[in-house]
Design a protein around this motif. Sequence first.
Motif, short mmCIF file in Angstrom:
data_model
loop_
_atom_site.label_atom_id
_atom_site.label_comp_id
_atom_site.label_asym_id
_atom_site.label_seq_id
_atom_site.Cartn_x
_atom_site.Cartn_y
_atom_site.Cartn_z
N MET A 67 0.93 -1.02 0.06
CA MET A 67 0.11 0.01 0.02
C MET A 67 0.74 1.24 0.15
SD MET A 67 -2.90 0.92 2.48
CE MET A 67 -3.74 -0.48 2.78
N THR A 68 0.59 2.10 -0.70
CA THR A 68 1.42 3.52 -0.91
C THR A 68 1.40 4.13 0.49
OG1 THR A 68 0.89 3.65 -3.35
CG2 THR A 68 1.59 5.66 -2.12
N SER A 69 2.68 4.16 0.86
CA SER A 69 2.63 5.39 2.11
C SER A 69 3.13 6.84 1.77
CB SER A 69 3.77 4.42 3.04
OG SER A 69 4.89 4.83 2.34
N VAL A 70 3.09 7.41 2.98
CA VAL A 70 3.54 8.81 2.83
C VAL A 70 4.84 8.88 2.42
CG1 VAL A 70 3.77 11.07 3.94
CG2 VAL A 70 1.58 9.69 4.43
N SER A 71 5.64 8.07 2.99
CA SER A 71 6.99 8.17 2.35
C SER A 71 7.24 8.01 1.10
CB SER A 71 7.98 7.69 3.28
OG SER A 71 7.37 6.49 3.80
N ASP A 72 6.33 6.96 0.38
CA ASP A 72 6.71 6.60 -1.06
C ASP A 72 5.96 7.83 -1.83
OD1 ASP A 72 4.96 3.39 -0.46
OD2 ASP A 72 6.99 3.99 -0.30
N ALA A 73 5.21 8.23 -1.43
CA ALA A 73 4.51 9.61 -1.97
C ALA A 73 5.56 10.86 -2.01
CB ALA A 73 3.34 10.02 -1.48
N ASN A 74 6.31 10.85 -0.77
CA ASN A 74 7.15 12.11 -0.67
C ASN A 74 8.51 11.59 -1.69
OD1 ASN A 74 6.57 14.06 1.47
ND2 ASN A 74 6.47 12.68 2.83
N LEU A 75 8.77 10.46 -1.60
CA LEU A 75 9.89 10.04 -2.52
C LEU A 75 9.64 10.65 -3.96
CD1 LEU A 75 12.80 8.82 -2.07
CD2 LEU A 75 11.66 6.92 -2.52
N ALA A 76 8.29 10.05 -4.33
CA ALA A 76 8.21 10.35 -5.82
C ALA A 76 7.90 11.60 -5.96
CB ALA A 76 6.80 9.59 -6.11
N LEU A 77 7.18 12.41 -5.05
CA LEU A 77 7.07 13.84 -5.46
C LEU A 77 8.44 14.75 -5.43
CD1 LEU A 77 4.05 14.51 -3.29
CD2 LEU A 77 3.93 14.35 -5.52
N SER A 78 9.60 14.39 -4.79
CA SER A 78 10.64 14.86 -4.79
C SER A 78 11.29 14.97 -6.14
CB SER A 78 11.68 14.19 -3.73
OG SER A 78 12.08 12.86 -4.32
N LYS A 79 10.96 14.52 -6.99
CA LYS A 79 11.14 14.60 -8.30
C LYS A 79 10.70 15.84 -9.06
CE LYS A 79 12.00 9.66 -9.37
NZ LYS A 79 11.01 9.03 -8.40
N ILE A 80 9.95 16.58 -8.35
CA ILE A 80 9.35 17.79 -8.87
C ILE A 80 10.27 19.05 -8.72
CG2 ILE A 80 7.61 19.36 -9.26
CD1 ILE A 80 5.59 16.90 -8.05
N LEU A 81 10.75 19.57 -9.64
CA LEU A 81 11.62 20.78 -9.34
C LEU A 81 11.13 22.31 -9.74
CD1 LEU A 81 15.01 19.01 -11.02
CD2 LEU A 81 14.04 18.88 -8.78
N ASP A 82 11.72 23.12 -8.76
CA ASP A 82 11.31 24.53 -9.05
C ASP A 82 12.28 24.72 -10.21
OD1 ASP A 82 11.19 27.34 -9.10
OD2 ASP A 82 13.10 27.31 -7.49
N ALA A 83 11.76 25.42 -11.37
CA ALA A 83 12.29 25.79 -12.42
C ALA A 83 13.68 26.69 -12.42
CB ALA A 83 11.34 26.49 -13.51
N GLY A 84 13.51 27.51 -11.40
CA GLY A 84 14.52 28.49 -10.97
C GLY A 84 15.78 27.77 -10.46
N SER A 85 15.52 27.42 -9.28
CA SER A 85 16.86 27.17 -8.23
C SER A 85 17.24 25.53 -8.75
CB SER A 85 16.32 27.19 -6.85
OG SER A 85 15.27 26.43 -6.67
N LYS A 86 15.95 24.96 -9.34
CA LYS A 86 16.42 23.30 -9.68
C LYS A 86 16.32 22.68 -8.41
CE LYS A 86 16.71 24.05 -14.10
NZ LYS A 86 15.70 24.30 -14.92
N LYS A 87 15.96 23.24 -7.26
CA LYS A 87 15.85 22.42 -5.84
C LYS A 87 14.51 21.80 -5.92
CE LYS A 87 18.56 25.01 -2.78
NZ LYS A 87 18.64 26.02 -1.89
N ASN A 88 14.36 20.67 -5.52
CA ASN A 88 13.04 19.99 -5.34
C ASN A 88 12.06 20.67 -4.42
OD1 ASN A 88 12.56 18.24 -2.98
ND2 ASN A 88 14.48 17.38 -3.48
N LEU A 89 10.83 20.48 -4.69
CA LEU A 89 9.85 21.08 -3.90
C LEU A 89 9.73 20.87 -2.38
CD1 LEU A 89 6.80 21.68 -6.47
CD2 LEU A 89 8.89 22.67 -6.35
#
Length: 355
Positions: A1-23
């Motif tokens: 079952m998907t957990s909050v940490s699975d979701a966090n890990l996957a979402l860490s791939k989204i980057l801010d276009a300016g700084s290129k840091k993850n959200l």
Amino acid sequence: MTSVSDANLALSKILDAGSKKNLIELGWIKNVRVIVPRSIITLALPSFANSQRERIVQETKQILLSFEDIDDVQIELENNISQSDTKDESNLPDLQKIKGIKHIVAISSGKGGVGKSTVAVNIACSLAQLGLKTGLLDADIYGPNTPSMLGVTEENPRVTEGTGNDQRLIPINKYGIYLVSMGFLIEEGQPVIWRGPMLNSIIRQFLYQVEWTNLDFLVIDLPPGTGDVQISLAQSVPISGALVVTTPQQVSLQDSRRGLAMFKQLGVPLLGVIENMSFFIPPDMPLKKYEIFGNGGGETLAKENKLPLLAQIPIEISLVNDSNKGIPITISEPNKESSIRFKELAQLIKKQFID
Ligand code: ADP
């Protein structure tokens, strides 16, 4: 079952276009909730990132929907915040106690029509009859019928003096309990279309902007099922315990199971199962007992979840009649079989938290 940490890990791939840091690193993804099959994400973007908002929302949805067991993603947008506010945000919501309220007991059910509100009203009245100061919050946005069960349909609740945020709603006192209902906000016959963030803020108002006097118990009548209200509540206030109302039919078990699983995921302690409409004893044939809706539903649910089956409440004609007249059966006919069961339930709750 998907957990909050699975979701966090996957979402860490989204980057801010300016700084290129993850959200996540930037604190722009403020809160991640996963209540399978739903995920609710709170985004808090600084105003300078507004131009990226659409892309971030789309990417967030896409990433979460790629998990096999998630099919509903809700995005909540928080007001723009300055960048200095975004550091060290915890993913865990802070539970905020309501001043003066000792214990909150939530009454839930997998589906509508099983008698959840009837149980909530009668437990509240029985607690009050035991001398405990008791409030009832009717949070059933789809069918807020506790005002009519308590005969308060004509009254409008008053508000305290003051303006804006200082004002508080004053609960209506009836049969010794303090009532606040979503029904006070909804015009009769109007569909309820609140969802997500709006519903969340309405729930919070009902919790924190009400002049609750000191209460031993606040009983909350939840809407049926596993929706936004349950999640908002469980993530706002510390709930002492939840009771699940079900009927003897085996077919309604699936919905009740989902409800129980949700509370477990949300970390709400479960007190037990109440089976309503368990049997019928004809008033003119007291030795006969009919199991009109079958049997075993409550027991199966309780056993599966290692919970106690706290009560089996019979079908009673006067329970419907009295309720239609705006008098709960525990007030009008305290010696009826169901009133006795409600009283025993109230004693159990008292014993668990007060004695
Ligand atoms: P819910 O809150 O689950 O939608 P309600 O409490 O509104 O359900 O009850 C639905 C209907 O069933 C109401 O008309 C109520 O009076 C009736 N009812 C509930 N419990 C019983 C019972 N034990 N015996 C007879 N009628 C009942």
